[in-house]
Design a protein around this motif. Sequence first.
Motif, short mmCIF file in Angstrom:
data_model
loop_
_atom_site.label_atom_id
_atom_site.label_comp_id
_atom_site.label_asym_id
_atom_site.label_seq_id
_atom_site.Cartn_x
_atom_site.Cartn_y
_atom_site.Cartn_z
N ALA A 195 0.84 -1.19 0.00
CA ALA A 195 0.00 0.00 0.00
C ALA A 195 0.87 1.24 0.00
CB ALA A 195 -0.92 0.01 1.22
N ALA A 196 0.27 2.35 -0.44
CA ALA A 196 0.90 3.65 -0.27
C ALA A 196 0.51 4.21 1.08
CB ALA A 196 0.46 4.59 -1.38
N PRO A 205 3.82 2.82 -8.70
CA PRO A 205 4.98 1.93 -8.53
C PRO A 205 4.68 0.71 -7.66
CG PRO A 205 5.67 4.21 -8.34
CD PRO A 205 4.17 4.21 -8.35
N VAL A 206 3.90 0.87 -6.61
CA VAL A 206 3.61 -0.27 -5.74
C VAL A 206 2.59 -1.21 -6.40
CG1 VAL A 206 1.72 0.65 -4.33
CG2 VAL A 206 3.36 -0.90 -3.31
N LEU A 207 1.76 -0.68 -7.29
CA LEU A 207 0.90 -1.55 -8.09
C LEU A 207 1.75 -2.38 -9.05
CD1 LEU A 207 -1.77 -2.61 -9.17
CD2 LEU A 207 -1.94 -0.56 -10.60
N TYR A 222 -2.91 -5.83 -2.87
CA TYR A 222 -2.65 -4.42 -3.15
C TYR A 222 -3.80 -3.58 -2.60
CZ TYR A 222 -2.44 -0.12 -5.89
OH TYR A 222 -2.43 1.20 -6.28
N LEU A 223 -3.47 -2.65 -1.70
CA LEU A 223 -4.49 -1.89 -0.99
C LEU A 223 -4.58 -0.44 -1.44
CD1 LEU A 223 -3.92 -3.34 2.59
CD2 LEU A 223 -5.49 -4.13 0.81
N GLY A 224 -3.83 -0.06 -2.47
CA GLY A 224 -4.02 1.24 -3.10
C GLY A 224 -3.31 2.40 -2.44
#
Length: 306
Positions: A195-196, A205-207, A222-224
């Motif tokens: 997550a961000a 980038p984390v996606l 992935y929590l967005g």
Amino acid sequence: MVATTAHAPGLTVAATARRLGVAPATLRTWDRRYGIGPSDHAPGRHRRYSTTDLARLELMQRALVRGVAPADAARYALSVPAPERAPVPEGNGAQAPARSRGAAGRARGLARAALALDSVAVCDVITESVRGEGVETTWDEVVRPVLGAVGTRWADTATGVEVEHLVTACAVAAFGALLGRPDGAANPARPVLLAAVPGEQHALPVLALSAALRAHGVVPRYLGADLPAAALAAAARRTAPAAVVLWSLLPETADPRLLATLPRTRLRFRTFAAGPGWDATALPERTGRLTSLGAAVATISSAVHV
């Protein structure tokens, strides 16, 4: 002092940053604070990184990933006599591997489609690149260079934000589609939460990391963007993850207390800080620093599959 030769002119700060997956400002900080910078000081020329310089930076990255403090990581990298790495061509007519040439062609096609605001073509280029090159190459050599060029244009002229939004939307669609792809068999592994941090709106980038992990057999959740701290803690308690990755682009959003106060639901629970926002932040003990997509995939996969 080591000078580069005519046949090995070295890499610029920008090129070195692309190779390592960090911001150019990070390299300048490492040079200024820790003395791990380019060794080419030829008068009248911009300073350039030699292959030995690049190898030292890679050693520093690997140490940072293992949770070593930046000063200690730099001291370690500088203590290794003449580390070696395979030469990396950068322009000047050098022949790149076929895969890199293909990615470079896709990046040019993506840039042309993006400037024309052709959403169909932009999405097609990214989707085809993921299918043909994989997530890591697509991110490092296709999407990110184009977004970087758009960002430079915005900084110079205050124009182009619509291009950035279009490329980002298509990249989100392409990477996000991978997260719902079935394994073909039930995967008993504990997930990795990504997550961000609160206040951080830029989560692409984390996606991309989530999609790359998915392709390597890791179960990502992935929590967005801009995930509240309470929601992160609740997700950790509910899923008992093997690891948690928190992304921060800017220093003002990088709060180490988020990492230190996460509920520990497993004996081998790991936390990782990703993104340049954490560069100047002292991380909690046993928190790894992720500095590039490739290194992040390798490190997280190793931690989860132990």
